[in-house]
Scaffold this motif. Structure first.
Motif, PDB file in Angstrom:
ATOM      1  N   TRP A  18      -8.246  -1.932  -0.999  1.00 33.94           N
ATOM      2  CA  TRP A  18      -7.199  -2.385  -1.909  1.00 33.94           C
ATOM      3  C   TRP A  18      -7.380  -1.645  -3.227  1.00 33.94           C
ATOM      4  O   TRP A  18      -8.330  -1.897  -3.962  1.00 33.94           O
ATOM      5  CB  TRP A  18      -7.276  -3.891  -2.080  1.00 33.94           C
ATOM      6  CG  TRP A  18      -6.358  -4.447  -3.139  1.00 33.94           C
ATOM      7  CD1 TRP A  18      -5.258  -3.853  -3.685  1.00 33.94           C
ATOM      8  CD2 TRP A  18      -6.463  -5.736  -3.766  1.00 33.94           C
ATOM      9  NE1 TRP A  18      -4.659  -4.666  -4.611  1.00 33.94           N
ATOM     10  CE2 TRP A  18      -5.384  -5.831  -4.682  1.00 33.94           C
ATOM     11  CE3 TRP A  18      -7.342  -6.804  -3.628  1.00 33.94           C
ATOM     12  CZ2 TRP A  18      -5.189  -6.966  -5.466  1.00 33.94           C
ATOM     13  CZ3 TRP A  18      -7.148  -7.931  -4.411  1.00 33.94           C
ATOM     14  CH2 TRP A  18      -6.079  -8.010  -5.308  1.00 33.94           C
ATOM     15  N   CYS A  33      -3.199   2.143   1.459  1.00 30.09           N
ATOM     16  CA  CYS A  33      -4.543   2.683   1.217  1.00 30.09           C
ATOM     17  C   CYS A  33      -5.128   3.196   2.529  1.00 30.09           C
ATOM     18  O   CYS A  33      -5.278   2.440   3.497  1.00 30.09           O
ATOM     19  CB  CYS A  33      -5.451   1.620   0.614  1.00 30.09           C
ATOM     20  SG  CYS A  33      -7.117   2.211   0.254  1.00 30.09           S
ATOM     21  N   THR A  48      -9.408  -8.359   6.873  1.00 30.37           N
ATOM     22  CA  THR A  48      -9.635  -8.724   5.478  1.00 30.37           C
ATOM     23  C   THR A  48      -9.474  -7.474   4.627  1.00 30.37           C
ATOM     24  O   THR A  48      -9.223  -6.387   5.146  1.00 30.37           O
ATOM     25  CB  THR A  48     -11.036  -9.340   5.288  1.00 30.37           C
ATOM     26  OG1 THR A  48     -11.132  -9.896   3.971  1.00 30.37           O
ATOM     27  CG2 THR A  48     -12.128  -8.298   5.486  1.00 30.37           C
ATOM     28  N   GLU A  49      -9.609  -7.624   3.330  1.00 31.97           N
ATOM     29  CA  GLU A  49      -9.491  -6.482   2.432  1.00 31.97           C
ATOM     30  C   GLU A  49     -10.537  -6.568   1.329  1.00 31.97           C
ATOM     31  O   GLU A  49     -11.053  -7.653   1.025  1.00 31.97           O
ATOM     32  CB  GLU A  49      -8.090  -6.408   1.814  1.00 31.97           C
ATOM     33  CG  GLU A  49      -7.731  -7.588   0.933  1.00 31.97           C
ATOM     34  CD  GLU A  49      -6.325  -7.469   0.351  1.00 31.97           C
ATOM     35  OE1 GLU A  49      -5.743  -6.377   0.437  1.00 31.97           O
ATOM     36  OE2 GLU A  49      -5.831  -8.480  -0.195  1.00 31.97           O
ATOM     37  N   ILE A  74      -2.117  -8.622   3.176  1.00 29.94           N
ATOM     38  CA  ILE A  74      -3.011  -7.777   2.414  1.00 29.94           C
ATOM     39  C   ILE A  74      -2.191  -7.068   1.343  1.00 29.94           C
ATOM     40  O   ILE A  74      -0.989  -6.876   1.495  1.00 29.94           O
ATOM     41  CB  ILE A  74      -3.762  -6.764   3.301  1.00 29.94           C
ATOM     42  CG1 ILE A  74      -2.792  -5.797   3.970  1.00 29.94           C
ATOM     43  CG2 ILE A  74      -4.612  -7.467   4.343  1.00 29.94           C
ATOM     44  CD1 ILE A  74      -3.469  -4.693   4.749  1.00 29.94           C
ATOM     45  N   LYS A 123     -10.027   2.597   5.170  1.00 33.31           N
ATOM     46  CA  LYS A 123     -10.151   1.403   5.997  1.00 33.31           C
ATOM     47  C   LYS A 123     -11.328   1.552   6.951  1.00 33.31           C
ATOM     48  O   LYS A 123     -11.733   2.674   7.280  1.00 33.31           O
ATOM     49  CB  LYS A 123      -8.873   1.161   6.818  1.00 33.31           C
ATOM     50  CG  LYS A 123      -7.646   0.788   5.992  1.00 33.31           C
ATOM     51  CD  LYS A 123      -6.454   0.549   6.902  1.00 33.31           C
ATOM     52  CE  LYS A 123      -5.253   0.022   6.139  1.00 33.31           C
ATOM     53  NZ  LYS A 123      -4.693   1.004   5.206  1.00 33.31           N
ATOM     54  N   ASP A 133      -2.459  -3.911  -0.038  1.00 36.39           N
ATOM     55  CA  ASP A 133      -2.254  -2.461  -0.114  1.00 36.39           C
ATOM     56  C   ASP A 133      -2.242  -1.847   1.284  1.00 36.39           C
ATOM     57  O   ASP A 133      -3.268  -1.385   1.783  1.00 36.39           O
ATOM     58  CB  ASP A 133      -3.363  -1.853  -0.968  1.00 36.39           C
ATOM     59  CG  ASP A 133      -3.086  -0.415  -1.351  1.00 36.39           C
ATOM     60  OD1 ASP A 133      -2.072   0.140  -0.903  1.00 36.39           O
ATOM     61  OD2 ASP A 133      -3.891   0.159  -2.101  1.00 36.39           O
ATOM     62  N   TYR A 134      -1.075  -1.820   1.916  1.00 34.41           N
ATOM     63  CA  TYR A 134      -0.954  -1.211   3.233  1.00 34.41           C
ATOM     64  C   TYR A 134      -1.117   0.300   3.171  1.00 34.41           C
ATOM     65  O   TYR A 134      -1.527   0.927   4.148  1.00 34.41           O
ATOM     66  CB  TYR A 134       0.412  -1.539   3.846  1.00 34.41           C
ATOM     67  CG  TYR A 134       0.460  -2.836   4.588  1.00 34.41           C
ATOM     68  CD1 TYR A 134       0.293  -2.869   5.967  1.00 34.41           C
ATOM     69  CD2 TYR A 134       0.668  -4.041   3.923  1.00 34.41           C
ATOM     70  CE1 TYR A 134       0.338  -4.063   6.665  1.00 34.41           C
ATOM     71  CE2 TYR A 134       0.701  -5.232   4.608  1.00 34.41           C
ATOM     72  CZ  TYR A 134       0.544  -5.246   5.980  1.00 34.41           C
ATOM     73  OH  TYR A 134       0.574  -6.434   6.663  1.00 34.41           O
ATOM     74  N   PRO A 155      -2.811  -2.322   9.939  1.00 31.40           N
ATOM     75  CA  PRO A 155      -3.192  -3.740   9.898  1.00 31.40           C
ATOM     76  C   PRO A 155      -2.249  -4.635  10.702  1.00 31.40           C
ATOM     77  O   PRO A 155      -2.689  -5.583  11.365  1.00 31.40           O
ATOM     78  CB  PRO A 155      -3.162  -4.077   8.406  1.00 31.40           C
ATOM     79  CG  PRO A 155      -3.413  -2.778   7.728  1.00 31.40           C
ATOM     80  CD  PRO A 155      -2.705  -1.758   8.583  1.00 31.40           C
ATOM     81  N   SER A 207      -9.581  -3.487   5.122  1.00 33.59           N
ATOM     82  CA  SER A 207      -8.651  -2.575   4.446  1.00 33.59           C
ATOM     83  C   SER A 207      -9.006  -2.464   2.974  1.00 33.59           C
ATOM     84  O   SER A 207      -9.331  -3.461   2.313  1.00 33.59           O
ATOM     85  CB  SER A 207      -7.211  -3.093   4.592  1.00 33.59           C
ATOM     86  OG  SER A 207      -6.290  -2.236   3.949  1.00 33.59           O
TER      87      SER A 207
END
Length: 329
Positions: free
Chosen positions: A132, A167, A202-203, A162, A170, A164-165, A191, A130
């Motif tokens: 960020w 964003c 991961t991010e 994480i 991805k 920043d959901y 996520p 993901s």
């Protein structure tokens, strides 16, 4: 750079599918398509771009249809009306054929130059990477503050930590996406849905640019929908395969409470000869007993629906990452 190259056959599947949900972004699209193609071509990746028009009214659909006739790397998926970003993203996933899938917004705030970095991280063994947006170029009051509150709440509720959901940039493995069904406004919880499927997540920090064209489709008005979807995710995370555990628990508490109050009132009536017909406790006892029975019935119905959901689609209640065995025949 990555391990996404597939064996050459009569038709070589793309290494990467880039899914772009679009709503009224015709001014951004020429620059976006050029940025994606130049980045992936420079990385020597076989790719496809899947642009999903979600009921645009500014000429986006016409532009995409025109470009799809002259570009071999573009699929234009034109939806009949505006269904929302979740539906547009689900349509893009359905038409994607790559081994890795990238999602990003069409407004040029996500930078396609970050795609190779996400793919490289995905190649380390993760199922979802993901983005960020550490330095967001959005308004502080109408975008940043609600986003920070929502991200904190989602992290605490889902246990997927994480930053920043929201964003859209991805990277996913295609087999992970195949296991996830999207409804409502669940695209922002991908996520968390992936975590339910047992994904490694991961991010990475990614670049974020100020909007160059048009205006944002997001705002504080989405807060209520986020909260409702969060309750859905929480239920799916804990009770998807055992709904009776939640309905049955509250049903049992309700029935025991109602039965206890009923016994107490019966004792008052038979032993102390008190009048109980006009007591609020009597109404409460009846209400608790009826509610408990109803909750048990809801639990049984939910159990049947859960079995139908899994068995009708042939979906097991587990996910296998790999099988290691010697001398397998």
């Amino acid at each position: 750079m990555t391990n996404y190259q597939l064996p050459i056959t009569n038709y070589q599947l793309p290494d990467v599918s880039v899914v772009v949900p679009i709503k009224d972004e015709v001014e951004s699209l020429p620059l976006l398509l050029e940025a994606i193609s130049s980045t992936l071509t420079a990385s020597n990746l076989n790719y496809e771009i899947i642009c999903v028009d979600d009921g645009s009214s500014d000429g986006t659909a016409e532009f995409l249809k025109e470009q799809a006739q002259i570009r071999t790397d573009l699929k234009a998926v034109i939806l009949r009306r505006n269904y929302g970003q979740t539906a547009a993203m689900a349509a893009g996933f359905n038409y994607a054929t790559g081994k890795a899938i990238i999602t990003l917004d069409a407004d040029l705030q996500n930078d396609p130059a970050d795609i190779p970095m996400l793919l490289a991280k995905l190649d380390e063994g993760y199922d979802l990477v993901s983005g960020w947006r550490q330095n967001r170029q959005d308004g502080a009051v109408n975008r940043l503050l609600p986003s920070k509150i929502a991200n904190w709440l989602i992290r605490r509720t889902t246990s997927v930590y994480i930053h920043d959901y929201g964003c859209s940039l991805k990277a996913y493995r295609s087999e992970l996406v195949a296991d996830m069904n999207l409804y409502g406004e669940l695209h922002r919880f991908l996520p968390a849905l992936a975590y339910i499927e047992g994904a490694r997540i991961t991010e990475l920090p990614v670049r974020h640019h100020a909007r160059r064209f048009g205006k944002s489709k997001y705002g504080i008005s989405r807060t209520f929908r986020v909260l409702m979807d969060l309750l859905t995710i929480l239920f799916m995370k804990k009770f998807l395969t055992r709904p009776m555990h939640v309905f049955g628990l509250f049903g049992l508490i309700s029935m025991v409470s109602g039965l206890g109050i009923g016994i107490y009132l019966t004792f008052l009536k038979l032993v102390w000869a008190e009048m109980i017909g006009n007591r609020p406790l009597l109404i409460l006892a009846v209400l608790l007993l009826v509610t408990g029975v109803q909750l048990f019935c809801f639990g049984l119905l939910a159990e049947l629906l859960m079995r139908t959901y899994h068995e009708s689609q042939g979906r097991p209640i587990y996910r296998v990452r790999e099988v290691v065995a010697k001398n397998v025949k």
